[in-house]
Motif scaffolding. Structure first.
Motif, mmCIF file in Angstrom:
data_model
loop_
_atom_site.group_PDB
_atom_site.id
_atom_site.type_symbol
_atom_site.label_atom_id
_atom_site.label_comp_id
_atom_site.label_asym_id
_atom_site.label_seq_id
_atom_site.Cartn_x
_atom_site.Cartn_y
_atom_site.Cartn_z
ATOM 1 N N ASN A 51 0.864 -1.174 0.000
ATOM 2 C CA ASN A 51 0.000 0.000 0.000
ATOM 3 C C ASN A 51 0.902 1.226 0.000
ATOM 4 O OD1 ASN A 51 -1.521 2.234 0.834
ATOM 5 N ND2 ASN A 51 -2.794 1.028 2.211
ATOM 6 N N THR A 52 0.786 2.075 -1.019
ATOM 7 C CA THR A 52 1.690 3.221 -1.150
ATOM 8 C C THR A 52 1.474 4.289 -0.077
ATOM 9 O OG1 THR A 52 0.220 4.309 -2.744
ATOM 10 C CG2 THR A 52 1.982 2.890 -3.636
ATOM 11 N N GLY A 53 0.386 4.199 0.667
ATOM 12 C CA GLY A 53 0.136 5.138 1.752
ATOM 13 C C GLY A 53 0.577 4.614 3.112
ATOM 14 N N LYS A 54 1.066 3.385 3.144
ATOM 15 C CA LYS A 54 1.492 2.741 4.391
ATOM 16 C C LYS A 54 2.952 3.079 4.672
ATOM 17 C CE LYS A 54 1.163 -1.875 6.417
ATOM 18 N NZ LYS A 54 0.856 -3.280 6.147
ATOM 19 N N GLU A 55 3.297 3.314 5.922
ATOM 20 C CA GLU A 55 4.663 3.696 6.277
ATOM 21 C C GLU A 55 5.649 2.550 6.051
ATOM 22 O OE1 GLU A 55 5.101 5.657 10.001
ATOM 23 O OE2 GLU A 55 3.706 7.250 9.406
ATOM 24 N N SER A 58 6.211 -0.055 8.728
ATOM 25 C CA SER A 58 5.226 -1.120 8.923
ATOM 26 C C SER A 58 5.549 -2.371 8.098
ATOM 27 C CB SER A 58 3.821 -0.622 8.599
ATOM 28 O OG SER A 58 3.698 -0.344 7.227
ATOM 29 N N TYR A 59 6.395 -2.231 7.078
ATOM 30 C CA TYR A 59 6.800 -3.381 6.268
ATOM 31 C C TYR A 59 7.994 -4.110 6.852
ATOM 32 C CZ TYR A 59 3.566 -1.810 2.722
ATOM 33 O OH TYR A 59 2.427 -1.444 2.061
ATOM 34 N N THR A 91 6.357 7.232 3.495
ATOM 35 C CA THR A 91 5.498 6.395 2.652
ATOM 36 C C THR A 91 5.965 6.512 1.196
ATOM 37 O OG1 THR A 91 3.859 8.103 2.110
ATOM 38 C CG2 THR A 91 3.487 6.847 4.144
#
Length: 108
Positions: A51-55, A58-59, A91
């Motif tokens: 998700n391109t909006g996820k920091e 978080s990955y 992000t």
């Protein structure tokens, strides 16, 4: 000229393979695609799960993966970048917007 990242990779015995520019024109969309592709490969996950909006945090990217990603971006957009870039723009969306601003200002 050898970049800081190339020197670090060389000293650590790492390669920068797969970081060559894949398109002739860099756009916000091409940067996002490039980032999704590289992150999915680094983390061995399907690109559709990114998700391109996820920091980035978080990955679970580690510092070496972040440095390698930033080094690859340097080569892709042909601009020297800060090693802390992924911490400053957390992000894919925010980073792509920033990089397009940089590429536009260096071409003028």
């Amino acid at each position: 000229m050898t970049s800081l990242f190339e020197n670090v990779f060389s000293k650590l015995g790492l390669s920068n393979e797969g970081v060559t520019k894949e398109v002739s024109t860099v756009t916000e969309a091409s940067i996002k695609d490039w980032m999704i592709n590289r992150i999915s490969k680094a983390l061995k996950i399907d690109p559709s799960l990114i998700n391109t909006g996820k920091e980035f945090e978080s990955y679970g990217l580690d510092s070496m993966q972040a440095i390698k990603l930033t080094s690859g971006l340097e080569k892709y957009i042909e601009i020297r970048l800060s090693p802390a870039l992924l911490f400053e723009y957390s992000t894919i969306d925010s980073l792509a917007k920033h990089l397009i601003t940089l590429t536009s200002s260096t071409k003028n």
